[in-house]
Design an enzyme around this catalytic site. Structure first.
Site, short mmCIF file in Angstrom:
data_model
loop_
_atom_site.label_atom_id
_atom_site.label_comp_id
_atom_site.label_asym_id
_atom_site.label_seq_id
_atom_site.Cartn_x
_atom_site.Cartn_y
_atom_site.Cartn_z
N THR A 327 0.85 -1.19 0.00
CA THR A 327 0.00 0.00 0.00
C THR A 327 0.88 1.23 0.00
OG1 THR A 327 -1.79 1.18 1.16
CG2 THR A 327 -0.21 -0.01 2.53
N HIS A 379 2.78 -11.48 14.36
CA HIS A 379 3.88 -12.01 15.16
C HIS A 379 3.66 -13.49 15.51
CE1 HIS A 379 7.53 -11.76 17.23
NE2 HIS A 379 7.22 -11.02 18.28
#
Length: 408
Positions: A327, A379
């Site tokens: 993006t 994560h």
């Protein structure tokens, strides 16, 4: 009588919203002619009538949420006698990705003079309202008589209509002149829901780095004219970043993955989503098999996807199955941000505006064009070592663009 039934739309889509009825009760419809437009989370679909006849009844109003398999209209003969047995779900003509009509507090003259019965796309109706144009006065190019955005634009601007006393269902509601309340479009609701789900269901972290754009800007400046002459497409920065991302994904495969229950799915393909802003919200079509495309093919694909987004012609296939997303908030002037991951993906790269800043080059300070980049990642799948390594590799490849050219 023949039933108009909401058909199977896509594997992940079970409902939609009636965007507009293209045929009203009492109007005739031909077999295979569009009768209703549905808005889904991703694209709009137009449903055809399987039988010729007269629209007897709408069983759902514009704005209503309808489910796959639900009967939403009845088509019969003009006299009301049985015309045909209930049909199977009507085929879908996959059409425009909706840039939703932004609710407004006034009603254009179309509702006062009957042009609400004019067949027009939602985007065309929105533009007509904004310009104060009577849709009935617009001459469509479509042989079926449907008014599109380009028809409204070609018609020109007409005087604005006076506000009506009561706003229509799709319009904003003005309360005491102090606030304007508007219903979120289906796409905006979907964006909000999915972004919240990503934030709540992932262990999202963001790591940052900065890229010296000197070399890639110099290379682009030297090659852009020759590139355009040979490929009929302009050389932008997105092809460099797409190539760098693909190379980094190959070295750090867990960034190109997703979680399915207690399993990690490592993707051996590189369909890179490119975030594109539209009036109706952000859309993320994919550059499919980006690893197999050269710079010109990547740039050409991005141009094509952006045009389809502007023209409301993106399909479900364009926006499903991506493995990683890029993006570019820099086009709006963003200096730094923390992008949110797209769907089930575990990583997204955020590009930002290029800004000249003083940087240390050896023992000297020089003014260089710098760009902050951000990698948001899950994560649960990606450790800090891989996330930092991934972003560092993207940085190094962009700062040494010849390596990208040799590698492609």
């Amino acid at each position: 009588m023949a039933e108009i039934i909401v058909p199977e739309l896509a594997e992940s889509i079970t409902e939609g919203t009636v965007a507009q009825w293209l045929k009203q009760p009492g109007e005739s419809v031909e077999k295979g002619e569009f009768i209703v437009e549905l808005e889904t989370d991703k694209v709009n679909v137009e449903i055809i009538s399987e039988e010729a006849g007269i629209v007897q009844e709408h069983l759902a109003a514009e704005g209503d949420t309808v489910q796959v398999g639900q009967v939403i209209a009845i088509v019969g003969s003009g006299s009301g006698a049985p015309a045909a047995a209930p049909s199977a779900p009507a085929p879908v003509a996959e059409t425009v990705q909706k840039v939703e009509a932004a609710p407004v507090a006034t009603v254009a003259t179309e509702e006062a003079n009957g042009s609400d019965r004019t067949i027009a796309s939602p985007a065309a109706r929105k533009l007509a309202r904004e310009k104060g144009i009577d849709l009935a006065a617009v001459s469509p190019v479509d042989p079926m008589g449907r008014v599109r955005v380009q028809d409204v634009e070609a018609h020109g601007t007409a005087p604005k209509a006076q506000p009506a006393a009561t706003a229509p269902k799709a319009a904003a509601v003005v309360e005491d002149g102090r606030v304007t309340r508007e219903k979120m479009t289906r796409r905006r609701q979907t964006i909000a829901k999915r972004l919240l789900e990503v934030k709540q269901s992932t262990a999202m972290l963001t790591t940052f780095n900065e890229i010296d754009m000197t070399n890639v800007m110099a290379l682009r400046s030297r090659k852009k004219d020759q590139f355009f002459e040979q490929n009929d497409v302009r050389l932008g920065f997105m092809s460099f970043f797409t190539k760098a991302v693909v190379a980094a994904l190959k070295k750090y495969p867990y960034v190109n993955a997703e979680i399915d229950g207690d399993e990690i799915i490592l993707k051996n393909f590189y369909d890179i989503g490119v975030a594109i802003s539209t009036d109706g919200g952000l859309v993320v079509p994919n550059v499919v098999d980006a690893d197999r495309k050269n710079f010109a093919e990547i740039e050409g694909t991005i141009v094509e996807l952006a045009k389809k987004a502007r023209d409301n012609k993106l399909t479900i296939a364009d926006m499903t199955g991506g493995s990683f997303t890029i993006t570019n908030g820099g086009v709006f002037g963003s200096l730094m941000s923390t992008p949110i991951m797209n769907g089930t993906q575990v990583g997204i790269l955020g590009m930002h505006t290029i800004q000249k800043r003083p940087v240390a080059i050896g023992n000297n300070v020089e003014i260089r064009p710098m760009m902050y980049v951000a990698l948001s990642y899950d994560h649960r799948v990606i450790d800090g070592k891989d996330s930092v390594g991934f972003l560092k590799m993207v940085k190094e490849l962009i700062e040494n663009p010849e390596d990208l050219l040799l590698g492609s």
